[in-house]
Write a protein that holds these residues in place. Structure first.
Motif, PDB file in Angstrom:
ATOM      1  N   LEU A  39       0.855  -1.181   0.000  1.00  0.00           N
ATOM      2  CA  LEU A  39       0.000   0.000   0.000  1.00  0.00           C
ATOM      3  C   LEU A  39       0.891   1.230   0.000  1.00  0.00           C
ATOM      4  CD1 LEU A  39      -2.916   1.228   0.410  1.00  0.00           C
ATOM      5  CD2 LEU A  39      -2.378   1.244   2.861  1.00  0.00           C
ATOM      6  N   SER A  40       0.610   2.173  -0.889  1.00  0.00           N
ATOM      7  CA  SER A  40       1.408   3.398  -0.930  1.00  0.00           C
ATOM      8  C   SER A  40       0.502   4.616  -0.862  1.00  0.00           C
ATOM      9  CB  SER A  40       2.270   3.462  -2.198  1.00  0.00           C
ATOM     10  OG  SER A  40       1.478   3.696  -3.341  1.00  0.00           O
ATOM     11  N   ARG A  41       1.055   5.681  -0.308  1.00  0.00           N
ATOM     12  CA  ARG A  41       0.328   6.934  -0.211  1.00  0.00           C
ATOM     13  C   ARG A  41       1.278   8.084  -0.514  1.00  0.00           C
ATOM     14  NH1 ARG A  41      -1.925   9.958   5.212  1.00  0.00           N
ATOM     15  NH2 ARG A  41      -3.705  11.032   4.262  1.00  0.00           N
ATOM     16  N   VAL A  55       5.439  13.750  -0.176  1.00  0.00           N
ATOM     17  CA  VAL A  55       5.923  12.677   0.688  1.00  0.00           C
ATOM     18  C   VAL A  55       5.234  11.385   0.264  1.00  0.00           C
ATOM     19  CG1 VAL A  55       6.139  11.802   3.036  1.00  0.00           C
ATOM     20  CG2 VAL A  55       6.223  14.278   2.609  1.00  0.00           C
ATOM     21  N   LYS A  56       6.019  10.371  -0.042  1.00  0.00           N
ATOM     22  CA  LYS A  56       5.462   9.080  -0.423  1.00  0.00           C
ATOM     23  C   LYS A  56       5.918   8.016   0.575  1.00  0.00           C
ATOM     24  CE  LYS A  56       5.168   5.606  -4.089  1.00  0.00           C
ATOM     25  NZ  LYS A  56       5.555   5.231  -5.469  1.00  0.00           N
ATOM     26  N   ARG A  57       4.945   7.273   1.083  1.00  0.00           N
ATOM     27  CA  ARG A  57       5.239   6.174   2.000  1.00  0.00           C
ATOM     28  C   ARG A  57       4.666   4.875   1.449  1.00  0.00           C
ATOM     29  NH1 ARG A  57       5.689  10.137   5.904  1.00  0.00           N
ATOM     30  NH2 ARG A  57       7.372   9.655   7.373  1.00  0.00           N
ATOM     31  N   ASP A  82      10.226  14.789  -1.505  1.00  0.00           N
ATOM     32  CA  ASP A  82      10.704  15.724  -2.519  1.00  0.00           C
ATOM     33  C   ASP A  82      10.266  17.119  -2.092  1.00  0.00           C
ATOM     34  OD1 ASP A  82      11.710  16.920  -4.757  1.00  0.00           O
ATOM     35  OD2 ASP A  82      10.094  16.266  -6.086  1.00  0.00           O
ATOM     36  N   ALA A  83      11.228  18.005  -1.841  1.00  0.00           N
ATOM     37  CA  ALA A  83      10.921  19.345  -1.347  1.00  0.00           C
ATOM     38  C   ALA A  83      11.943  20.334  -1.891  1.00  0.00           C
ATOM     39  CB  ALA A  83      10.931  19.362   0.179  1.00  0.00           C
ATOM     40  N   PRO A  84      11.586  21.619  -1.946  1.00  0.00           N
ATOM     41  CA  PRO A  84      12.550  22.635  -2.393  1.00  0.00           C
ATOM     42  C   PRO A  84      13.705  22.756  -1.410  1.00  0.00           C
ATOM     43  CG  PRO A  84      10.555  23.671  -1.539  1.00  0.00           C
ATOM     44  CD  PRO A  84      10.263  22.205  -1.648  1.00  0.00           C
ATOM     45  N   PRO A  85      14.865  23.262  -1.848  1.00  0.00           N
ATOM     46  CA  PRO A  85      16.050  23.361  -0.984  1.00  0.00           C
ATOM     47  C   PRO A  85      15.791  24.113   0.325  1.00  0.00           C
ATOM     48  CG  PRO A  85      16.647  23.789  -3.260  1.00  0.00           C
ATOM     49  CD  PRO A  85      15.161  23.706  -3.235  1.00  0.00           C
ATOM     50  N   SER A  86      14.884  25.084   0.311  1.00  0.00           N
ATOM     51  CA  SER A  86      14.613  25.859   1.523  1.00  0.00           C
ATOM     52  C   SER A  86      13.987  25.013   2.621  1.00  0.00           C
ATOM     53  CB  SER A  86      13.694  27.039   1.199  1.00  0.00           C
ATOM     54  OG  SER A  86      12.462  26.586   0.663  1.00  0.00           O
ATOM     55  N   LEU A  87      13.429  23.846   2.259  1.00  0.00           N
ATOM     56  CA  LEU A  87      12.799  22.959   3.232  1.00  0.00           C
ATOM     57  C   LEU A  87      13.599  21.666   3.399  1.00  0.00           C
ATOM     58  CD1 LEU A  87       9.027  23.371   2.272  1.00  0.00           C
ATOM     59  CD2 LEU A  87      10.263  24.463   4.147  1.00  0.00           C
ATOM     60  N   ARG A 226      -4.455  27.527  -3.457  1.00  0.00           N
ATOM     61  CA  ARG A 226      -3.629  26.451  -2.904  1.00  0.00           C
ATOM     62  C   ARG A 226      -4.218  25.120  -3.345  1.00  0.00           C
ATOM     63  NH1 ARG A 226      -0.866  28.465   1.731  1.00  0.00           N
ATOM     64  NH2 ARG A 226      -0.546  30.682   1.382  1.00  0.00           N
ATOM     65  N   ARG A 227      -3.379  24.105  -3.283  1.00  0.00           N
ATOM     66  CA  ARG A 227      -3.833  22.773  -3.690  1.00  0.00           C
ATOM     67  C   ARG A 227      -3.159  21.717  -2.837  1.00  0.00           C
ATOM     68  NH1 ARG A 227      -3.750  20.501  -9.907  1.00  0.00           N
ATOM     69  NH2 ARG A 227      -4.313  18.337  -9.468  1.00  0.00           N
ATOM     70  N   SER A 228      -3.945  20.783  -2.347  1.00  0.00           N
ATOM     71  CA  SER A 228      -3.433  19.641  -1.605  1.00  0.00           C
ATOM     72  C   SER A 228      -4.010  18.379  -2.237  1.00  0.00           C
ATOM     73  CB  SER A 228      -3.839  19.701  -0.128  1.00  0.00           C
ATOM     74  OG  SER A 228      -3.316  20.852   0.497  1.00  0.00           O
ATOM     75  N   SER A 229      -3.171  17.375  -2.429  1.00  0.00           N
ATOM     76  CA  SER A 229      -3.661  16.149  -3.052  1.00  0.00           C
ATOM     77  C   SER A 229      -2.967  14.928  -2.473  1.00  0.00           C
ATOM     78  CB  SER A 229      -3.443  16.205  -4.575  1.00  0.00           C
ATOM     79  OG  SER A 229      -2.058  16.275  -4.882  1.00  0.00           O
TER      80      SER A 229
END
Length: 236
Positions: A39-41, A55-57, A82-87, A226-229
């Motif tokens: 199972l992946s999310r 974030v994938k788990r 996967d995040a931008p360098p600032s994070l 904004r968008r969250s998925s």
């Protein structure tokens, strides 16, 4: 899913109420696999600067029959961020974190989570948008309404992300496989606002079991959006 042995839970025909909009379809049958699955999310959030963090788990899971239903047990086997360098610091912390609170998950005989919730509904959208309207209506005429709208857009996005993080009751056996709900928001100063929920799922035609499900919440107030998925997938 071929010739693998499976446990047949049964044929169900139920009304789903708040599981999804009123046009939800009925599940023909519910079958759980008798071997370990993956199972992946993937969670993806668009940031205010246009960048995104994802974030994938992955978990190895198994279904066990119990009285009146099933229990899904699992353990985390992979994580990627996967995040931008600032994070980078936040991404490193998240990559080291093991999700331990997800399992075990209890399912009833129809394949629904016993302790699940139905967060993505027209009612939940109405509640979030009502709070937005109350907030903006309370601003004094001299206030910078655009700034206030941007501030609340961020707050509304946080609320949307919170709704998205909750497990739907039909996670493993999606009932309604393709739907969209959109609500508009009345704003002062001739601004427009909207919250939109999009859902699309594919299931195994023989078992009704999840293959992939995409859920997205988009919020817009004025020019701020904004968008969250999230994407769930199950490999047997």
């Amino acid at each position: 899913m071929g010739s693998r042995r499976q446990f047949l839970v049964g044929t169900v025909g139920i009304g789903f109420g708040l599981l999804a909009p009123a046009h939800a379809t009925l599940a023909a049958k519910v079958i759980v696999p008798d071997k370990l699955c993956t199972l992946s999310r993937s969670l993806i959030r668009t940031l205010s600067d246009g960048n995104a963090i994802s974030v994938k788990r992955e978990w190895q899971i198994g279904f066990s029959a119990v009285s009146g239903g099933f229990v899904v047990s699992g353990r985390q086997i992979a994580v990627s961020v996967d995040a931008p360098p600032s994070l980078a610091g936040l991404a490193q912390m998240e990559a080291k974190r093991t999700e331990t609170n997800l399992f075990p998950i209890e399912l009833d005989a129809s394949g629904l989570l016993r302790a699940g919730v139905d967060p993505l509904t027209p009612a939940s959208m109405d509640n979030a948008l009502a709070k937005a309207e109350d907030f903006l209506a309370g601003q004094a005429p001299s206030d910078d309404l655009k700034a206030a709208a941007r501030t609340f857009a961020a707050s509304l996005d946080q609320r949307a992300a919170g709704l998205l993080s909750l497990l739907p009751r039909d996670l493993f056996f999606p009932r309604d496989k393709d739907w969209r709900e959109a609500k508009t928001l009345a704003l002062p100063g001739q601004q427009a606002g909207e919250m939109t929920i999009d859902f699309a799922a594919t299931t195994d035609p023989d078992s009704g079991l999840l293959v992939r499900a995409d859920r997205t919440i988009s919020t817009r107030i004025g020019s701020s959006s904004r968008r969250s998925s999230e994407v769930w997938s199950l490999t047997v």
